[in-house]
Motif scaffolding. Structure first.
Motif, PDB file in Angstrom:
ATOM      1  N   LEU A   1      64.194  43.172  60.301  1.00  0.00           N
ATOM      2  CA  LEU A   1      62.765  42.866  60.242  1.00  0.00           C
ATOM      3  C   LEU A   1      61.933  44.120  59.994  1.00  0.00           C
ATOM      4  O   LEU A   1      61.152  44.184  59.030  1.00  0.00           O
ATOM      5  CB  LEU A   1      62.316  42.192  61.542  1.00  0.00           C
ATOM      6  CG  LEU A   1      60.800  41.999  61.676  1.00  0.00           C
ATOM      7  CD1 LEU A   1      60.296  40.963  60.699  1.00  0.00           C
ATOM      8  CD2 LEU A   1      60.411  41.641  63.110  1.00  0.00           C
ATOM      9  N   LEU A   2      62.084  45.109  60.862  1.00  0.00           N
ATOM     10  CA  LEU A   2      61.183  46.260  60.820  1.00  0.00           C
ATOM     11  C   LEU A   2      61.505  47.210  59.669  1.00  0.00           C
ATOM     12  O   LEU A   2      60.611  47.607  58.906  1.00  0.00           O
ATOM     13  CB  LEU A   2      61.226  47.005  62.153  1.00  0.00           C
ATOM     14  CG  LEU A   2      60.316  48.235  62.271  1.00  0.00           C
ATOM     15  CD1 LEU A   2      58.871  47.881  61.960  1.00  0.00           C
ATOM     16  CD2 LEU A   2      60.430  48.859  63.652  1.00  0.00           C
ATOM     17  N   VAL A   3      62.777  47.595  59.537  1.00  0.00           N
ATOM     18  CA  VAL A   3      63.143  48.629  58.566  1.00  0.00           C
ATOM     19  C   VAL A   3      63.210  48.065  57.151  1.00  0.00           C
ATOM     20  O   VAL A   3      62.679  48.666  56.203  1.00  0.00           O
ATOM     21  CB  VAL A   3      64.483  49.279  58.963  1.00  0.00           C
ATOM     22  CG1 VAL A   3      64.905  50.314  57.926  1.00  0.00           C
ATOM     23  CG2 VAL A   3      64.375  49.919  60.342  1.00  0.00           C
ATOM     24  N   ARG A   4      63.836  46.906  57.001  1.00  0.00           N
ATOM     25  CA  ARG A   4      64.079  46.389  55.650  1.00  0.00           C
ATOM     26  C   ARG A   4      62.982  45.461  55.144  1.00  0.00           C
ATOM     27  O   ARG A   4      62.813  45.311  53.930  1.00  0.00           O
ATOM     28  CB  ARG A   4      65.422  45.661  55.610  1.00  0.00           C
ATOM     29  CG  ARG A   4      66.608  46.542  55.996  1.00  0.00           C
ATOM     30  CD  ARG A   4      67.931  45.867  55.705  1.00  0.00           C
ATOM     31  NE  ARG A   4      69.051  46.684  56.187  1.00  0.00           N
ATOM     32  CZ  ARG A   4      69.737  46.439  57.289  1.00  0.00           C
ATOM     33  NH1 ARG A   4      69.420  45.393  58.023  1.00  0.00           N
ATOM     34  NH2 ARG A   4      70.732  47.206  57.661  1.00  0.00           N
ATOM     35  N   LYS A   5      62.274  44.809  56.045  1.00  0.00           N
ATOM     36  CA  LYS A   5      61.292  43.817  55.605  1.00  0.00           C
ATOM     37  C   LYS A   5      59.851  44.308  55.746  1.00  0.00           C
ATOM     38  O   LYS A   5      59.025  44.038  54.870  1.00  0.00           O
ATOM     39  CB  LYS A   5      61.465  42.526  56.422  1.00  0.00           C
ATOM     40  CG  LYS A   5      62.865  41.924  56.383  1.00  0.00           C
ATOM     41  CD  LYS A   5      63.145  41.230  55.081  1.00  0.00           C
ATOM     42  CE  LYS A   5      64.565  40.666  54.995  1.00  0.00           C
ATOM     43  NZ  LYS A   5      64.857  39.659  56.016  1.00  0.00           N
ATOM     44  N   VAL A   6      59.531  44.988  56.846  1.00  0.00           N
ATOM     45  CA  VAL A   6      58.137  45.347  57.119  1.00  0.00           C
ATOM     46  C   VAL A   6      57.777  46.712  56.545  1.00  0.00           C
ATOM     47  O   VAL A   6      56.796  46.863  55.807  1.00  0.00           O
ATOM     48  CB  VAL A   6      57.853  45.298  58.639  1.00  0.00           C
ATOM     49  CG1 VAL A   6      56.467  45.858  58.947  1.00  0.00           C
ATOM     50  CG2 VAL A   6      57.963  43.860  59.146  1.00  0.00           C
ATOM     51  N   LEU A   7      58.553  47.733  56.868  1.00  0.00           N
ATOM     52  CA  LEU A   7      58.160  49.100  56.504  1.00  0.00           C
ATOM     53  C   LEU A   7      58.365  49.419  55.026  1.00  0.00           C
ATOM     54  O   LEU A   7      57.787  50.379  54.522  1.00  0.00           O
ATOM     55  CB  LEU A   7      58.923  50.110  57.364  1.00  0.00           C
ATOM     56  CG  LEU A   7      58.574  50.094  58.858  1.00  0.00           C
ATOM     57  CD1 LEU A   7      59.333  51.191  59.596  1.00  0.00           C
ATOM     58  CD2 LEU A   7      57.077  50.239  59.073  1.00  0.00           C
TER      59      LEU A   7
END
Length: 575
Positions: free
Chosen positions: A441-447
């Motif tokens: 979620l955070l590394v691959r999708k959001v940031l």
């Protein structure tokens, strides 16, 4: 779990809250599927689950699967129940009619599998990967493979597996060593071993279609060198393929599902999709499976809640505060009400999120509007890892809380709730551990886009304007996301430290939105039943669930501040 106990609630969420029939009827494949047809399908599904699957729950746990010289025998009644399941057409609910499916919306299949998991998680593991395997074969296999295998998998006549994990590799698929060597006739010979293969061998169906990640001889190292191969248990000539089950694992739970160690000894298989692009083909299975795992979490928590609620409604202990009688039903004690209402808040809100996601899957596939398709794809990409992680985490911890309602009776087998706790634990691990979901979620999708995709999702959440408190939480999440993107440039480890907290914060914002949808619908038409039915969990959400958001934000801000203060060491001048 009794599926029929949930039918009125689910109908209310689908019809009044999500207005699902009008949404799926706007898509060409489902134009003729009205609310009455959907209600009839769900009514029959609930009857089947309650009569054919739920009674096997304890049998599956106590008997377990039996390993005998490479063959696996499932518990008594499992094969008959599965044969009845596929012959009645339940696995093919959302499959395309041209493939032997019934062409119904994905959300109806989602409700069915939620019920199945709550009624008998061990049995449900067998057909759990069917839809993903069907999509994988449909979109990536050759015409010849589709002609031989697609309809059998779509109907559920043959079951399927997903063979990824190897003993030395775990979640690091780049370390996979299994090999596939091309043959002159277009087939491959597959050699290697896989572990943790759910349903790798069993007696439920006459054939099993294994989808195996392996490397071609000239493949590059790492995950970009993986290809996908279809390797059947039984070949088209009727002979057994060189696929061997070496043993089944002895596990904490899911005793009714064989978790197999599989060996491929020059097994005959065929390439699915393009060489060295196996992960792209496999992720079609994994993304569908992750939504279903989130639905498993809802079903398991519902099953635990039903047992705890039934016990609390008949067990008398001590005098409740304000009561006049010397003893009270324990459901009248505030501590017990808090447990039951809090878990109810997660179940109801989780259903809205999961069903909305299933509807978005169909929009992404079938909408004629490119903008709608893009928005639906954004929702599914961002929300699927949240659902998988948050709902399975709540299934285990919430089921444990429900066990607490029964006290010592919950810890013994008589009431069956201890089995739910054991069975639920694995859902936090398989289909990508919850930590991997948070990183995804955070590394691959959001940031990767500086948080713009998530900001757009939050800004375009459907429904009425949020309450001031909900609006403040959304703004806080946007601010945290922007600051994380900046701080990660100074401390590349930062996102990996805080990913779990970030996912949990996102889950709480989405859960709050889901309950906003429920509240809006209730103002339009009061659902049948106890008027406290929806009010009490809404209050529990506000009092005991959403305050966690502030805690997660405080933890995130503290770690971000440390990252912003971080000064990388200056390398010494070698000159």
């Amino acid at each position: 779990m009794q599926a029929r106990q949930t039918l009125a609630d689910i109908q209310h969420l689908l019809i009044q809250v999500l207005q699902a029939p009008s949404r799926w009827q706007a898509l060409a494949p489902f134009a003729d599927t009205d609310g009455d047809l959907a209600a009839q399908v769900l009514d029959e599904a609930a009857k089947f689950v309650d009569s054919a699957i739920a009674p096997l729950q304890r049998t599956g746990d106590e008997q377990g699967c039996r390993f005998d010289a490479g063959r696996v025998h499932t518990p008594a009644g499992f094969r008959d129940a599965y044969q009845a399941f596929w012959q009645a057409g339940w696995p093919s609910l959302s499959g395309a009619p041209e493939d032997g499916g019934q062409g119904l919306p994905s959300v109806l299949e989602g409700v069915l599998f939620e019920w199945l998991a709550g009624a008998n998680h061990g049995w449900t593991m067998a057909p759990g990967l069917l839809h993903g395997a069907y999509e994988c074969i449909k979109h990536h296999a050759s015409d010849e493979l589709k002609a031989q295998y697609l309809e059998k998998v779509a109907s559920g006549e043959w079951l399927a597996t997903m063979c990824l994990t190897e003993a030395h590799a775990g979640s690091d698929l780049g370390l996979v060593r299994t090999r596939g060597v091309p043959q002159a006739d277009g087939s491959v010979r597959v050699n290697g071993s896989k572990i943790f293969i759910s349903g790798g061998e069993h007696d439920l169906t006459d054939n099993i279609v294994h989808l195996v990640l392996a490397r071609l001889p000239d493949a590059p190292a790492g995950p970009k060198g993986l290809s996908l191969f279809l390797v059947p248990k039984v070949l088209t000539d009727g002979n057994r393929n060189a696929v061997v089950c070496e043993r089944i694992e002895e596990k904490m739970g899911l005793h009714g599902s064989p978790t197999c160690v599989m060996r491929f000894d020059d097994a005959t298989g065929w390439l699915v999709g393009e060489p060295n692009k196996g992960l792209a083909a496999m992720f079609v299975m994994m993304n569908a499976a992750r939504l279903h795992v989130g639905l498993q979490g809802i079903g398991l928590l519902e099953a635990a809640w039903q047992k705890a609620s039934a016990y609390a409604a008949e067990r008398r202990q001590m005098r409740a505060p304000g009561a006049t009688e010397p003893v009270s039903l324990i459901q009248d004690h505030p501590a017990i009400r808090r447990i039951l209402h809090t878990q109810r808040a997660w179940i109801d809100g989780g259903r809205v999120l999961a069903y909305h996601t299933a509807l978005q899957l169909d929009v992404a596939k079938h909408s004629a509007d490119a903008g709608e398709r893009a928005a639906a794809q954004r929702w599914c990409a961002l929300v699927t890892p949240v659902l998988k992680a948050a709902l399975t985490d709540q299934a285990f911890h919430g089921a444990s809380a429900c066990l607490q309602v029964l006290g010592g009776h919950g810890y013994v087998r008589e009431w069956g709730i201890e089995q739910i706790v054991r069975d639920a634990r694995v859902a936090m691990i398989y289909e990508g551990t919850n930590e991997i979901q948070a990183i995804d979620l955070l590394v691959r999708k959001v940031l990767t886009d500086g948080g713009q995709g998530l900001n757009t999702l939050l800004a375009t959440l459907p429904g009425q304007a949020p309450t001031p408190a909900a609006s403040a939480r959304r703004h806080a999440l946007v601010e945290i996301t922007q600051t994380l993107a900046i701080a990660a440039q100074s401390d590349p480890e930062l996102p990996y430290w805080v990913a779990d907290d970030y996912l949990r914060a996102v889950a709480l914002v989405l859960l709050d939105w889901a309950w906003g949808q429920i509240r809006t619908a209730r103002h339009g038409s009061e659902p049948p039943g106890d008027p406290d039915r929806w009010t009490a969990p809404a209050q529990a959400l506000a009092q005991w669930v959403l305050p966690e958001f502030d805690m997660r934000v405080a933890m995130l801000r503290q770690r971000i501040a440390q990252a912003l203060e971080f000064k990388p060491p200056v390398a010494a001048n070698a000159g």
